[in-house]
Scaffold this motif. Sequence first.
Motif, short mmCIF file in Angstrom:
data_model
loop_
_atom_site.label_atom_id
_atom_site.label_comp_id
_atom_site.label_asym_id
_atom_site.label_seq_id
_atom_site.Cartn_x
_atom_site.Cartn_y
_atom_site.Cartn_z
N ALA A 175 -9.08 1.08 6.20
CA ALA A 175 -7.79 0.40 6.02
C ALA A 175 -7.85 -1.04 6.50
O ALA A 175 -7.11 -1.89 5.99
N GLY A 176 -8.71 -1.32 7.46
CA GLY A 176 -8.87 -2.69 7.92
C GLY A 176 -9.44 -3.60 6.84
O GLY A 176 -9.17 -4.80 6.81
N LEU A 177 -10.21 -3.02 5.94
CA LEU A 177 -10.78 -3.78 4.82
C LEU A 177 -9.84 -3.83 3.63
O LEU A 177 -9.71 -4.85 2.95
N ASN A 178 -9.21 -2.71 3.33
CA ASN A 178 -8.28 -2.61 2.20
C ASN A 178 -7.32 -1.48 2.53
O ASN A 178 -7.72 -0.33 2.57
N ALA A 179 -6.07 -1.80 2.76
CA ALA A 179 -5.09 -0.81 3.19
C ALA A 179 -4.82 0.25 2.13
O ALA A 179 -4.52 1.40 2.46
N TYR A 180 -4.92 -0.11 0.88
CA TYR A 180 -4.44 0.75 -0.19
C TYR A 180 -5.44 1.81 -0.63
O TYR A 180 -5.04 2.90 -1.03
N ILE A 181 -6.72 1.52 -0.55
CA ILE A 181 -7.73 2.48 -1.01
C ILE A 181 -7.69 3.76 -0.19
O ILE A 181 -7.57 4.86 -0.76
N PRO A 182 -7.78 3.71 1.16
CA PRO A 182 -7.75 4.98 1.90
C PRO A 182 -6.39 5.68 1.81
O PRO A 182 -6.35 6.92 1.77
N LEU A 183 -5.29 4.92 1.77
CA LEU A 183 -3.98 5.56 1.63
C LEU A 183 -3.90 6.32 0.31
O LEU A 183 -3.44 7.47 0.26
N LEU A 184 -4.35 5.70 -0.76
CA LEU A 184 -4.33 6.33 -2.07
C LEU A 184 -5.25 7.54 -2.12
O LEU A 184 -4.87 8.60 -2.62
N LEU A 185 -6.45 7.41 -1.57
CA LEU A 185 -7.40 8.52 -1.57
C LEU A 185 -6.86 9.71 -0.79
O LEU A 185 -6.90 10.85 -1.27
N VAL A 186 -6.34 9.46 0.40
CA VAL A 186 -5.79 10.55 1.22
C VAL A 186 -4.61 11.20 0.51
O VAL A 186 -4.49 12.43 0.49
N GLY A 187 -3.74 10.40 -0.08
CA GLY A 187 -2.60 10.95 -0.81
C GLY A 187 -3.02 11.80 -1.99
O GLY A 187 -2.50 12.90 -2.20
N LEU A 188 -3.99 11.31 -2.76
CA LEU A 188 -4.46 12.07 -3.94
C LEU A 188 -5.19 13.35 -3.52
O LEU A 188 -4.99 14.40 -4.14
N LEU A 189 -6.04 13.26 -2.50
CA LEU A 189 -6.75 14.46 -2.04
C LEU A 189 -5.80 15.48 -1.44
O LEU A 189 -5.99 16.69 -1.61
N SER A 190 -4.77 15.02 -0.78
CA SER A 190 -3.77 15.93 -0.23
C SER A 190 -2.99 16.59 -1.37
O SER A 190 -2.74 17.79 -1.34
N ARG A 191 -2.64 15.79 -2.36
CA ARG A 191 -1.92 16.33 -3.52
C ARG A 191 -2.77 17.36 -4.27
O ARG A 191 -2.25 18.35 -4.79
#
Length: 186
Positions: free
Chosen positions: A17-33
Amino acid sequence: MELLSGLLSSLGLSGAAGLNAYIPLLLVGLLSRAGVMNLAAPFDLLMNPWVLVGIGVLGALDFVGDKIPGVDHMLHLLGGVVNTAAGAVLFAAQTGVADVPPALSMALGVIVAGGVHATRTAVRPVATATTGGLGNPVVSAAEDGTSLLLSVLAVFAPILAVAVLAAVAVGGYRLWSHRGGRRPAL
């Protein structure tokens, strides 16, 4: 063992997230979904379709804007808040299943994501100055690729994620030290 794995995963995701906030948020959200990850409330909000769409749209705008000299600088200033907040959420979301207090988890996420983002922000002017801004898209793409790699490793191979995060930290330190005309001690 679950606590250690959760902490390592949290480190990797907040570093990403320190490098790009949106990539890990999106990945975690999609994997959780998709049922690959379980997020406790309130972090399960990340798998809401509208939240995923919002993260995706903001991520796409950030992806494009970060490739443009000048715009990237403004995004890095804003990222001081956005990236550290994303790191805090991701750290707490991963350690939520363990016995780590949420406030401590979020503080650790802020420290990790904030440190990575601060390093990124300090190193980026080197690329701008040495290439007249032409190297910024390449550096930005490398940051995005590293964020994606760290995110995937943090979920599926947390030990490797922390090793990559350490390598990123050492590389950033060396670039920053070189910028000041000093030879790095590492």
